[in-house]
Design a protein around this motif. Structure first.
Motif, PDB file in Angstrom:
ATOM      1  N   PRO A  23       0.817  -1.215   0.000  1.00 56.87           N
ATOM      2  CA  PRO A  23       0.000   0.000   0.000  1.00 56.87           C
ATOM      3  C   PRO A  23       0.854   1.270   0.000  1.00 56.87           C
ATOM      4  CG  PRO A  23      -0.917  -1.584   1.528  1.00 56.87           C
ATOM      5  CD  PRO A  23       0.430  -2.127   1.071  1.00 56.87           C
ATOM      6  N   ARG A  24       2.061   1.164   0.528  1.00 51.52           N
ATOM      7  CA  ARG A  24       2.974   2.319   0.521  1.00 51.52           C
ATOM      8  C   ARG A  24       3.249   2.769  -0.918  1.00 51.52           C
ATOM      9  NH1 ARG A  24       9.107   2.529   2.898  1.00 51.52           N
ATOM     10  NH2 ARG A  24       9.322   4.789   2.802  1.00 51.52           N
ATOM     11  N   LEU A  25       3.402   1.806  -1.825  1.00 48.68           N
ATOM     12  CA  LEU A  25       3.622   2.154  -3.222  1.00 48.68           C
ATOM     13  C   LEU A  25       2.399   2.877  -3.779  1.00 48.68           C
ATOM     14  CD1 LEU A  25       5.560   1.644  -5.838  1.00 48.68           C
ATOM     15  CD2 LEU A  25       3.563   0.299  -6.474  1.00 48.68           C
ATOM     16  N   LEU A  26       1.206   2.367  -3.489  1.00 45.37           N
ATOM     17  CA  LEU A  26      -0.012   3.029  -3.959  1.00 45.37           C
ATOM     18  C   LEU A  26      -0.035   4.484  -3.512  1.00 45.37           C
ATOM     19  CD1 LEU A  26      -2.886   3.177  -5.167  1.00 45.37           C
ATOM     20  CD2 LEU A  26      -3.720   2.361  -2.949  1.00 45.37           C
ATOM     21  N   GLU A  27       0.239   4.714  -2.245  1.00 51.09           N
ATOM     22  CA  GLU A  27       0.230   6.081  -1.728  1.00 51.09           C
ATOM     23  C   GLU A  27       1.261   6.942  -2.445  1.00 51.09           C
ATOM     24  OE1 GLU A  27      -1.211   5.701   2.828  1.00 51.09           O
ATOM     25  OE2 GLU A  27       0.688   4.686   2.370  1.00 51.09           O
ATOM     26  N   PHE A  28       2.428   6.367  -2.705  1.00 49.63           N
ATOM     27  CA  PHE A  28       3.504   7.119  -3.344  1.00 49.63           C
ATOM     28  C   PHE A  28       3.176   7.460  -4.796  1.00 49.63           C
ATOM     29  CE2 PHE A  28       7.370   7.655  -5.739  1.00 49.63           C
ATOM     30  CZ  PHE A  28       8.074   8.551  -4.964  1.00 49.63           C
ATOM     31  N   VAL A  29       2.771   6.441  -5.583  1.00 49.71           N
ATOM     32  CA  VAL A  29       2.557   6.697  -7.007  1.00 49.71           C
ATOM     33  C   VAL A  29       1.308   7.530  -7.274  1.00 49.71           C
ATOM     34  CG1 VAL A  29       3.894   4.700  -7.783  1.00 49.71           C
ATOM     35  CG2 VAL A  29       1.414   4.467  -7.456  1.00 49.71           C
ATOM     36  N   ALA A  30       0.358   7.533  -6.359  1.00 45.41           N
ATOM     37  CA  ALA A  30      -0.862   8.325  -6.538  1.00 45.41           C
ATOM     38  C   ALA A  30      -0.658   9.801  -6.183  1.00 45.41           C
ATOM     39  CB  ALA A  30      -1.988   7.751  -5.691  1.00 45.41           C
ATOM     40  N   ALA A  31       0.303  10.080  -5.304  1.00 46.13           N
ATOM     41  CA  ALA A  31       0.538  11.451  -4.841  1.00 46.13           C
ATOM     42  C   ALA A  31       1.084  12.303  -5.988  1.00 46.13           C
ATOM     43  CB  ALA A  31       1.524  11.432  -3.677  1.00 46.13           C
ATOM     44  N   PRO A  32       0.786  13.544  -6.041  1.00 48.47           N
ATOM     45  CA  PRO A  32      -0.136  14.299  -5.201  1.00 48.47           C
ATOM     46  C   PRO A  32      -1.561  14.362  -5.759  1.00 48.47           C
ATOM     47  CG  PRO A  32       1.051  15.830  -6.577  1.00 48.47           C
ATOM     48  CD  PRO A  32       1.540  14.433  -6.942  1.00 48.47           C
ATOM     49  N   LEU A  33      -1.839  13.588  -6.834  1.00 42.34           N
ATOM     50  CA  LEU A  33      -3.174  13.657  -7.456  1.00 42.34           C
ATOM     51  C   LEU A  33      -4.280  13.132  -6.559  1.00 42.34           C
ATOM     52  CD1 LEU A  33      -2.487  12.553 -11.140  1.00 42.34           C
ATOM     53  CD2 LEU A  33      -2.746  14.861 -10.225  1.00 42.34           C
ATOM     54  N   VAL A  34      -4.006  11.984  -5.926  1.00 40.66           N
ATOM     55  CA  VAL A  34      -5.025  11.350  -5.089  1.00 40.66           C
ATOM     56  C   VAL A  34      -4.368  10.858  -3.809  1.00 40.66           C
ATOM     57  CG1 VAL A  34      -6.694   9.451  -4.906  1.00 40.66           C
ATOM     58  CG2 VAL A  34      -6.344  10.576  -7.107  1.00 40.66           C
ATOM     59  N   ARG A  35      -5.073  11.042  -2.730  1.00 38.30           N
ATOM     60  CA  ARG A  35      -4.640  10.490  -1.446  1.00 38.30           C
ATOM     61  C   ARG A  35      -5.711   9.512  -0.985  1.00 38.30           C
ATOM     62  NH1 ARG A  35      -4.940  13.783   3.646  1.00 38.30           N
ATOM     63  NH2 ARG A  35      -4.529  12.210   5.189  1.00 38.30           N
ATOM     64  N   PHE A  36      -5.259   8.352  -0.535  1.00 38.29           N
ATOM     65  CA  PHE A  36      -6.158   7.314  -0.038  1.00 38.29           C
ATOM     66  C   PHE A  36      -6.047   7.283   1.480  1.00 38.29           C
ATOM     67  CE2 PHE A  36      -4.846   6.127  -4.277  1.00 38.29           C
ATOM     68  CZ  PHE A  36      -6.018   5.705  -4.874  1.00 38.29           C
ATOM     69  N   VAL A  37      -7.163   7.546   2.160  1.00 39.46           N
ATOM     70  CA  VAL A  37      -7.176   7.535   3.619  1.00 39.46           C
ATOM     71  C   VAL A  37      -7.932   6.285   4.067  1.00 39.46           C
ATOM     72  CG1 VAL A  37      -7.870   8.780   5.699  1.00 39.46           C
ATOM     73  CG2 VAL A  37      -7.161  10.070   3.649  1.00 39.46           C
ATOM     74  N   PRO A  38      -7.248   5.357   4.739  1.00 39.11           N
ATOM     75  CA  PRO A  38      -7.930   4.130   5.160  1.00 39.11           C
ATOM     76  C   PRO A  38      -9.101   4.415   6.098  1.00 39.11           C
ATOM     77  CG  PRO A  38      -5.557   3.994   5.563  1.00 39.11           C
ATOM     78  CD  PRO A  38      -5.856   5.402   5.170  1.00 39.11           C
ATOM     79  N   VAL A  39     -10.215   3.733   5.856  1.00 44.86           N
ATOM     80  CA  VAL A  39     -11.404   3.864   6.696  1.00 44.86           C
ATOM     81  C   VAL A  39     -11.673   2.537   7.409  1.00 44.86           C
ATOM     82  CG1 VAL A  39     -13.908   4.257   6.680  1.00 44.86           C
ATOM     83  CG2 VAL A  39     -12.411   5.674   5.243  1.00 44.86           C
ATOM     84  N   PHE A 128      -9.921  11.107 -16.472  1.00 49.26           N
ATOM     85  CA  PHE A 128      -9.148  11.191 -15.234  1.00 49.26           C
ATOM     86  C   PHE A 128      -8.249   9.957 -15.093  1.00 49.26           C
ATOM     87  CE2 PHE A 128      -8.554   9.891 -10.848  1.00 49.26           C
ATOM     88  CZ  PHE A 128      -7.813  10.971 -10.385  1.00 49.26           C
ATOM     89  N   ALA A 129      -8.793   8.768 -15.392  1.00 47.87           N
ATOM     90  CA  ALA A 129      -8.008   7.534 -15.277  1.00 47.87           C
ATOM     91  C   ALA A 129      -6.817   7.555 -16.237  1.00 47.87           C
ATOM     92  CB  ALA A 129      -8.892   6.314 -15.534  1.00 47.87           C
ATOM     93  N   GLN A 130      -6.992   8.096 -17.432  1.00 49.07           N
ATOM     94  CA  GLN A 130      -5.864   8.225 -18.371  1.00 49.07           C
ATOM     95  C   GLN A 130      -4.741   9.046 -17.737  1.00 49.07           C
ATOM     96  OE1 GLN A 130      -5.064   7.179 -21.451  1.00 49.07           O
ATOM     97  NE2 GLN A 130      -6.949   6.156 -22.024  1.00 49.07           N
ATOM     98  N   LEU A 131      -5.095  10.185 -17.190  1.00 45.55           N
ATOM     99  CA  LEU A 131      -4.118  11.058 -16.536  1.00 45.55           C
ATOM    100  C   LEU A 131      -3.504  10.361 -15.319  1.00 45.55           C
ATOM    101  CD1 LEU A 131      -2.914  13.993 -15.987  1.00 45.55           C
ATOM    102  CD2 LEU A 131      -4.898  14.283 -14.509  1.00 45.55           C
ATOM    103  N   PHE A 132      -4.356   9.786 -14.495  1.00 52.24           N
ATOM    104  CA  PHE A 132      -3.915   9.171 -13.251  1.00 52.24           C
ATOM    105  C   PHE A 132      -2.937   8.030 -13.494  1.00 52.24           C
ATOM    106  CE2 PHE A 132      -4.772   6.073  -9.746  1.00 52.24           C
ATOM    107  CZ  PHE A 132      -4.217   6.816  -8.712  1.00 52.24           C
ATOM    108  N   TYR A 133      -3.219   7.127 -14.430  1.00 55.72           N
ATOM    109  CA  TYR A 133      -2.336   5.982 -14.639  1.00 55.72           C
ATOM    110  C   TYR A 133      -1.052   6.356 -15.357  1.00 55.72           C
ATOM    111  CZ  TYR A 133      -5.512   3.021 -12.281  1.00 55.72           C
ATOM    112  OH  TYR A 133      -6.266   2.479 -11.275  1.00 55.72           O
ATOM    113  N   ARG A 134      -1.073   7.363 -16.194  1.00 57.70           N
ATOM    114  CA  ARG A 134       0.185   7.861 -16.777  1.00 57.70           C
ATOM    115  C   ARG A 134       1.056   8.475 -15.678  1.00 57.70           C
ATOM    116  NH1 ARG A 134      -0.428   7.275 -22.163  1.00 57.70           N
ATOM    117  NH2 ARG A 134      -2.582   7.051 -22.832  1.00 57.70           N
ATOM    118  N   HIS A 135       0.416   9.223 -14.783  1.00 50.88           N
ATOM    119  CA  HIS A 135       1.123   9.802 -13.632  1.00 50.88           C
ATOM    120  C   HIS A 135       1.709   8.699 -12.760  1.00 50.88           C
ATOM    121  CE1 HIS A 135       1.848  12.287 -10.075  1.00 50.88           C
ATOM    122  NE2 HIS A 135       1.162  11.400  -9.390  1.00 50.88           N
TER     123      HIS A 135
END
Length: 154
Positions: A23-39, A128-135
């Protein structure tokens, strides 16, 4: 609609798999576009395992964008590794993300394939997904170049 993007990572397939499961990788590669906060659970595990994880989404790290279910499975792969997130939310009916990692020369080939369905919002979510996954893949490559040093600015 489908997004299908791949890139070559200059690291071993074993290294890529270890980090893809984190999950650390997810947080890293998604930043700064999206942040995932565990619920639920309230903290991410050290490594993904099959199951459902509820997260609160923050666009650009701060703008609330609802909750999303991350539904992890690891389908068998004949030539490498696969991790699937059959995610969904109140806005996005289907966010079916399949990661595939396969050997490629001295490195590996990393592929994100995502199917999105969100009713009338599907074209916007797809863009958005196109942008997000290229990022994400750009961040992956930069992280590999830094020998997986999550602390360095990438």
């Amino acid at each position: 609609m489908i997004v299908d993007i791949g890139t070559i990572l200059e690291c071993s397939i074993d290294e890529a798999i270890v980090h893809a499961k984190s999950p650390r990788l997810l947080e890293f590669v998604a930043a700064p576009l999206v942040r995932f906060v565990p619920v639920s659970p309230l903290v991410f595990p050290e490594a993904w395992s099959a199951g459902k994880y509820l997260v609160s989404l923050r666009l650009l790290g701060v703008v609330p964008f609802g909750k999303q279910a991350i539904v992890i499975s690891m389908p068998p792969s004949e030539t490498g590794f696969s991790l699937r997130d059959a995610g969904y939310s109140a806005i996005v009916n289907t966010w079916d993300h399949l990661i595939r990692i396969t050997p490629h020369g001295s490195g590996c080939y990393y592929r994100d394939r995502v199917e999105v369905r969100a009713g009338l919002l599907t074209p916007i979510i797809w863009l958005f997904a196109q942008l997000f996954y290229r990022h994400r893949q750009r961040r992956w490559r930069a992280l590999v170049k830094k020998d997986f040093d999550y602390g360095s600015s990438v």
